[in-house]
Design a protein around this motif. Structure first.
Motif, PDB file in Angstrom:
ATOM      1  N   GLU A   1      -8.150   3.246  -4.784  1.00  0.00           N
ATOM      2  CA  GLU A   1      -7.086   4.143  -4.638  1.00  0.00           C
ATOM      3  C   GLU A   1      -5.996   3.797  -5.438  1.00  0.00           C
ATOM      4  OE1 GLU A   1      -9.195   4.101  -0.580  1.00  0.00           O
ATOM      5  OE2 GLU A   1      -8.328   2.536  -2.126  1.00  0.00           O
ATOM      6  N   PRO A   2      -5.392   4.735  -6.318  1.00  0.00           N
ATOM      7  CA  PRO A   2      -4.157   4.365  -7.257  1.00  0.00           C
ATOM      8  C   PRO A   2      -3.054   3.879  -6.566  1.00  0.00           C
ATOM      9  CG  PRO A   2      -4.640   6.813  -7.117  1.00  0.00           C
ATOM     10  CD  PRO A   2      -5.775   6.095  -6.326  1.00  0.00           C
ATOM     11  N   ILE A   3      -2.248   3.044  -7.067  1.00  0.00           N
ATOM     12  CA  ILE A   3      -1.015   2.789  -6.571  1.00  0.00           C
ATOM     13  C   ILE A   3      -0.055   3.415  -7.359  1.00  0.00           C
ATOM     14  CG2 ILE A   3       0.435   0.830  -5.455  1.00  0.00           C
ATOM     15  CD1 ILE A   3      -1.866  -0.840  -5.156  1.00  0.00           C
ATOM     16  N   GLU A   4       0.729   4.192  -7.045  1.00  0.00           N
ATOM     17  CA  GLU A   4       1.998   4.772  -7.985  1.00  0.00           C
ATOM     18  C   GLU A   4       3.082   3.805  -8.149  1.00  0.00           C
ATOM     19  OE1 GLU A   4       4.500   7.312  -5.131  1.00  0.00           O
ATOM     20  OE2 GLU A   4       2.397   7.795  -4.949  1.00  0.00           O
TER      21      GLU A   4
ATOM     22  N   SER B   1       3.379  -2.318  -8.264  1.00  0.00           N
ATOM     23  CA  SER B   1       3.201  -2.909  -6.972  1.00  0.00           C
ATOM     24  C   SER B   1       1.598  -3.276  -7.050  1.00  0.00           C
ATOM     25  CB  SER B   1       3.580  -2.660  -5.672  1.00  0.00           C
ATOM     26  OG  SER B   1       5.070  -2.374  -5.898  1.00  0.00           O
ATOM     27  N   LEU B   2       1.310  -4.627  -6.441  1.00  0.00           N
ATOM     28  CA  LEU B   2      -0.400  -4.703  -6.319  1.00  0.00           C
ATOM     29  C   LEU B   2      -0.434  -5.579  -5.142  1.00  0.00           C
ATOM     30  CD1 LEU B   2      -1.127  -7.572  -8.973  1.00  0.00           C
ATOM     31  CD2 LEU B   2       1.027  -6.960  -8.277  1.00  0.00           C
ATOM     32  N   PHE B   3      -1.743  -5.617  -4.856  1.00  0.00           N
ATOM     33  CA  PHE B   3      -2.206  -6.674  -3.787  1.00  0.00           C
ATOM     34  C   PHE B   3      -2.624  -8.093  -4.386  1.00  0.00           C
ATOM     35  CE2 PHE B   3      -2.834  -2.545  -1.661  1.00  0.00           C
ATOM     36  CZ  PHE B   3      -2.611  -2.789  -0.380  1.00  0.00           C
ATOM     37  N   VAL B   4      -2.090  -9.161  -3.894  1.00  0.00           N
ATOM     38  CA  VAL B   4      -2.604 -10.266  -4.535  1.00  0.00           C
ATOM     39  C   VAL B   4      -3.215 -11.440  -3.308  1.00  0.00           C
ATOM     40  CG1 VAL B   4      -1.182 -10.502  -6.359  1.00  0.00           C
ATOM     41  CG2 VAL B   4      -0.334 -11.280  -4.106  1.00  0.00           C
ATOM     42  N   VAL B   5      -4.118 -12.166  -3.710  1.00  0.00           N
ATOM     43  CA  VAL B   5      -4.516 -13.105  -2.754  1.00  0.00           C
ATOM     44  C   VAL B   5      -4.561 -14.735  -3.424  1.00  0.00           C
ATOM     45  CG1 VAL B   5      -6.325 -11.743  -1.743  1.00  0.00           C
ATOM     46  CG2 VAL B   5      -6.909 -13.017  -3.957  1.00  0.00           C
ATOM     47  N   GLY B   6      -4.840 -15.859  -2.711  1.00  0.00           N
ATOM     48  CA  GLY B   6      -4.912 -16.988  -3.295  1.00  0.00           C
ATOM     49  C   GLY B   6      -6.395 -17.347  -3.473  1.00  0.00           C
ATOM     50  N   GLU B   7      -6.505 -18.502  -3.802  1.00  0.00           N
ATOM     51  CA  GLU B   7      -8.020 -19.168  -4.324  1.00  0.00           C
ATOM     52  C   GLU B   7      -8.818 -18.834  -3.211  1.00  0.00           C
ATOM     53  OE1 GLU B   7     -10.939 -20.269  -6.584  1.00  0.00           O
ATOM     54  OE2 GLU B   7      -8.983 -19.924  -7.344  1.00  0.00           O
ATOM     55  N   GLN B   8      -8.276 -19.127  -1.641  1.00  0.00           N
ATOM     56  CA  GLN B   8      -9.600 -19.016  -0.784  1.00  0.00           C
ATOM     57  C   GLN B   8      -9.847 -17.842  -0.426  1.00  0.00           C
ATOM     58  OE1 GLN B   8      -7.919 -21.355   2.647  1.00  0.00           O
ATOM     59  NE2 GLN B   8      -6.542 -22.424   1.509  1.00  0.00           N
ATOM     60  N   ASN B   9      -9.154 -16.614  -0.916  1.00  0.00           N
ATOM     61  CA  ASN B   9      -9.622 -15.335  -0.783  1.00  0.00           C
ATOM     62  C   ASN B   9     -10.402 -14.581  -2.054  1.00  0.00           C
ATOM     63  OD1 ASN B   9      -9.216 -15.345   2.146  1.00  0.00           O
ATOM     64  ND2 ASN B   9      -7.076 -15.150   1.570  1.00  0.00           N
TER      65      ASN B   9
END
Length: 238
Positions: A219-222, A123-131
């Protein structure tokens, strides 16, 4: 009370009046037994029968459907039914025997079931171009909280995993936007509505096209595991 069902004659044996009365019921019972034996034999040889599978829409779409397609090509006479549900709903369906097995996010609290790991996901965090300003450097989890957070419903395994991730850092997370599908989550992020936490396999196309931007975290995301939970019930009705 004894009842004579057969009468013997020089030419053989024939049913008495009482025997003729109960013969249709005996014939029906024997037919049911024959049907059950035939069904069990078909199931054993994968020549017939029905299997009901539970899982979330995203799990089916991204991980399971290719396997089902191959199974159908090999065993065309097995009828497959898919039932949608979250991990808690799938375990409940298994308990009441409305599905034969299901795909869930592990760990699960379920009794009297067999659990088998199926695959590992990231899993991961994602953003769009505006961020985009968030990308390019390692972030602390608390920095993510400065932006609107987009997640699935509170009962989803993904959101519960996210909450545990923040809790280990002594942080409390309260999603700003809750969505019911991967497609809607992707659209919200592309519009710049906030930061989303999502399974990487669900957004590979958008990451490749640059429509979504992955964030690097300090921080690692397991990794997480999707497992198969199995019940055991074959019901034959006549």
């Amino acid at each position: 009370m004894e009842v004579q069902l057969f009468a013997r004659h020089a030419k053989g044996v024939e049913l008495t009046r009482e025997g003729e009365t109960i013969f249709p019921y005996i014939q029906q019972a024997l037919g049911c037994i024959d049907k059950a034996e035939q069904l069990l034999q078909e199931l054993k040889q994968l020549e017939g029968g029905r299997v009901t599978i539970g899982g979330s829409d995203s799990t089916f779409k991204y991980f399971v459907l290719p396997s089902i397609q191959r199974f159908q090509a090999r065993y065309p006479n097995i009828h497959i039914r898919l039932q949608h549900g979250s991990t808690p709903q799938i375990t409940e369906k298994l308990d009441n025997s409305s599905i034969d097995f299901g795909f869930v996010h592990l760990p699960v609290q379920a009794r009297h079931v067999e659990i088998q790991p199926f695959l590992t996901i990231s899993s991961l965090f994602v953003v769009g171009e505006q961020n985009r300003e968030l990308a390019g450097r390692p972030l602390l989890l608390e920095e993510v909280l400065d932006y609107p957070l987009i997640t699935f419903s509170e009962s989803s395994s993904s959101t519960q995993f996210l909450q545990r991730l923040f809790e280990r850092q002594g942080l409390h997370v309260q999603p700003d936007i809750e969505v019911g599908s991967v497609e809607l989550l992707i659209e919200c992020v592309k519009l710049g509505m906030g930061v989303a936490f999502v399974t990487k396999d669900f957004v590979l196309r958008e990451l490749k096209k640059g429509e979504l931007i992955p964030l690097e975290m300090k921080e690692p995301i397991e990794q997480r595991t999707i497992g198969i939970v199995k019940g055991a019930a074959v019901i034959v009705s006549c």
